[in-house]
Design an enzyme around this catalytic site. Structure first.
Site, short mmCIF file in Angstrom:
data_model
loop_
_atom_site.label_atom_id
_atom_site.label_comp_id
_atom_site.label_asym_id
_atom_site.label_seq_id
_atom_site.Cartn_x
_atom_site.Cartn_y
_atom_site.Cartn_z
N GLY A 58 7.16 5.73 7.71
CA GLY A 58 6.25 6.87 7.79
C GLY A 58 6.38 7.55 9.15
O GLY A 58 7.42 7.44 9.81
N SER A 59 5.30 8.19 9.56
CA SER A 59 5.38 9.01 10.78
C SER A 59 5.46 8.14 12.03
O SER A 59 4.97 7.01 12.06
CB SER A 59 4.15 9.91 10.87
OG SER A 59 3.02 9.14 11.22
N LYS A 103 0.86 -1.19 0.00
CA LYS A 103 0.00 0.00 0.00
C LYS A 103 0.89 1.23 0.00
O LYS A 103 1.46 1.61 1.03
CB LYS A 103 -0.94 0.04 1.20
CG LYS A 103 -2.03 1.08 0.98
CD LYS A 103 -2.61 1.69 2.22
CE LYS A 103 -1.88 2.88 2.76
NZ LYS A 103 -1.91 4.12 1.97
N GLY A 112 3.37 4.82 13.01
CA GLY A 112 4.21 3.64 13.29
C GLY A 112 3.92 3.05 14.66
O GLY A 112 3.84 1.84 14.82
N GLU A 167 10.30 2.16 10.25
CA GLU A 167 11.23 3.27 10.00
C GLU A 167 10.45 4.56 10.17
O GLU A 167 9.59 4.87 9.35
CB GLU A 167 11.80 3.20 8.58
CG GLU A 167 12.86 2.15 8.39
CD GLU A 167 14.02 2.27 9.35
OE1 GLU A 167 14.29 3.38 9.86
OE2 GLU A 167 14.63 1.23 9.62
N GLU A 211 9.90 16.79 14.56
CA GLU A 211 10.16 16.66 13.12
C GLU A 211 9.16 17.50 12.34
O GLU A 211 7.95 17.40 12.58
CB GLU A 211 10.02 15.19 12.70
CG GLU A 211 10.38 14.97 11.25
CD GLU A 211 10.29 13.51 10.84
OE1 GLU A 211 9.28 12.87 11.16
OE2 GLU A 211 11.22 13.02 10.19
N CYS A 248 13.45 11.51 6.02
CA CYS A 248 13.55 11.23 7.46
C CYS A 248 14.98 11.45 7.92
O CYS A 248 15.23 11.67 9.10
CB CYS A 248 13.03 9.85 7.84
SG CYS A 248 13.19 8.61 6.61
C1 UN1 Z 1 14.75 9.06 3.85
O1 UN1 Z 1 15.52 9.71 4.54
O2 UN1 Z 1 13.53 9.29 3.88
O3 UN1 Z 1 19.97 8.33 2.85
C2 UN1 Z 1 15.29 8.00 2.96
C3 UN1 Z 1 19.30 8.96 2.05
C4 UN1 Z 1 18.54 8.22 0.96
C5 UN1 Z 1 17.32 7.58 1.52
C6 UN1 Z 1 16.61 8.46 2.47
N1 UN1 Z 1 19.41 7.26 0.36
O4 UN1 Z 1 19.25 10.16 2.11
#
Ligand code: UN1
Length: 493
Positions: free
Chosen positions: A226-227, A174, A231, A248, A383, A282
């Site tokens: 996601g957030s 999804k 999560g 994550e 964040e 993120c």
């Molecule tokens: C993310 O930070 O949402 O390390 C993923 C990075 C990318 C992946 C980031 N290769 O900045």
């Protein structure tokens, strides 16, 4: 307007009702990409049934043969790279050079996962008894529900989907409502690569569709990016339902700069880390911790360089920073900036939406820097997921690390220094899943573990060999060829 359908059991499958959502270009809200189904429980059930049936076939295909399909998927991603990059930029906004990188990360992951299918190593260990052999090997888990964010519409799903397939699992994916078209192409590519029907399914929808997936008893694992808020809810449900889940979530990543650093490099690093992907990673650098000796001069140079960043539609070659993803996210940034002002931080550049020229058509926010940010302020802690950088002052390396660690998250981190002792102290003391020395907080490579500690994750790592830990169970086997009953711990001692 183009109508898209769920991809179930190898076919584009119209939903049983007419509820849809609209995919819009964030750089130009008059540009409507298409309509996608808001899937109901019925659609999720269909997709999970097809993945359940396919599991009994896919899991028995020799792993290296599954690897051949993944390698081919890597070839097709390569062939379709330019076309897919344009689609991604249109639906989620980041500039073409960034979406090309996003696809390259999936290509790297595809080839890596393909190779790993010949290396899904297990262990053997001596038995404590005569004429007995002990071994342990990896087995697939079953149907995996994959739920991802929109900021890396191809790379982040690929980190989960491709290793999961390599291990013999089947998938119901999804994607975010803000990047469904990329998921549609993902399905096309896996189908062309030779993935049998039902092995990979895509269902579109909102949080309700994600919940149906989490709740479905035949889904054995949830992989989520996601957030932190969502999560945590997923983790609670997976706990109650006894499902494996890999999370994550958020970050509030700090870059530290010491006076002995290559300051030009540190400047370029923070600009890329904070404003690349419009700060919507993120791993984005959302905090900059400067040593007091360079505080004023570094900030002045940073302001000068920030004024040169070209905002605009990511499809245009000159654009360096694209829009934010949607109106809700723009509101969130506006909200945080007003809190920062009211709490006493000083905005030295940006701090407002951008509506000039090309930017009048979409959701644009100026690259924004707050200085004199203290650890009690909201923008130091929470964040934002936008182009807002919070700058704080430290009097020593220890103080800088203490500030970096004073945070509920622990994803990425960075130190710019010319001092090798300082670098190794930081590597030891910074609380984060990833630490960069003399590089920004973004830029993870596909074959290395990716993830965070504290509020960022729940102990798993995607990327590299560690992804295979998520998507497999261990089967331990004892073969007793003694011809007699040997009772462990009893007959041998
Ligand atoms: C993310 O930070 O949402 O390390 C993923 C990075 C990318 C992946 C980031 N290769 O900045």
């Amino acid at each position: 307007m183009q109508q898209f359908h769920n991809y179930i059991n190898g076919s584009l499958t119209p939903s049983s009702h007419g509820n849809t959502f609209t995919n819009i270009n964030p750089a130009d809200t008059n540009d409507i990409i298409g309509q996608f189904p808001l899937s109901s429980k019925q659609e999720i059930d269909l997709a999970v049934d097809s993945a359940t049936k396919a599991f009994s076939i896919w899991s028995k295909i020799p792993a290296p043969k599954r690897g051949d399909i993944l390698r081919k998927a890597g070839d097709i991603f390569t062939r379709r790279k330019d076309e897919l990059s344009a689609i991604m930029t249109r639906e989620m906004g980041k500039p073409l050079f960034e979406t090309l990188g996003d696809i390259q990360e999936a290509i790297d992951t595809a080839y890596y996962a393909a190779t790993e299918t010949r290396r899904l190593f297990g262990y053997t260990a001596p038995s404590e008894m005569d004429n007995k052999m002990n071994m342990s090997f990896r087995t697939p888990i079953g149907v995996c529900g994959i739920i991802t964010a929109w900021n890396f519409p191809i790379a982040v799903p690929s980190w989960k989907i491709l290793p999961a397939l390599a291990c013999g699992n089947t998938i119901v994916f999804k994607p975010s409502e803000d990047s469904p078209y990329s998921a549609h192409i993902f399905a096309e590519i896996l189908e062309e690569a030779g993935c049998p029907p039902g092995v990979f399914n895509v269902i579109y929808g909102d949080g309700a569709a994600g919940s149906f997936l989490v709740e479905h008893p035949a889904v054995k694992l949830i992989g989520f990016t996601g957030s932190t808020q969502t999560g945590k809810k997923i983790a609670e449900r997976c706990g109650a339902l006894n499902k494996k889940c890999s999370l994550e979530m958020g970050g509030k990543n700090a870059q530290i700069v010491m006076p002995d650093a290559n300051l030009e490099l540190a400047l370029d690093g923070v600009l890329w880390g904070a404003f690349g992907t419009t700060g919507q990673r993120c791993t984005a650098t959302s905090r900059l911790i400067l040593h007091a000796d360079i505080y004023d001069s570094f900030i002045n140079a940073l302001i000068t360089k920030t004024t040169q960043i070209k905002l605009g539609n990511g499809a245009h070659a000159a654009t360096q920073m694209g829009p934010v993803i949607n109106a809700k996210q723009l509101e969130k940034i506006i909200h945080y900036v007003s809190i920062a002002r009211s709490e006493g931080a000083t905005c030295v550049i940006g701090g407002d939406v951008e509506i000039a020229g090309d930017c009048s058509k979409g959701h644009f926010y100026k690259p924004t820097i707050f200085i004199d940010v203290t650890s009690d302020m909201t923008i130091f802690k929470e964040e934002i997921f936008g182009p807002v950088l919070a700058v704080s002052k430290a009097v020593s390396l220890e103080h800088a690390i203490e500030l970096a660690n004073n945070c509920e998250y622990g994803l990425s981190s960075s130190l710019f220094t010319g001092n090798v002792d300082a670098a190794f102290r930081a590597i030891r003391d910074i609380e984060a899943g990833i630490t960069y020395i003399n590089a920004p907080t973004i830029g993870a490579e596909a074959h290395m573990p990716f993830g965070g500690i504290k509020g960022t994750g729940n102990g798993h790592r995607e990327g590299g060999w560690t992804a295979f830990e998520i998507f497999t169970e261990w089967k331990t086997v004892y073969v007793d060829y003694s011809g007699s009953l040997q009772r462990a711990q009893i007959d041998n001692y």
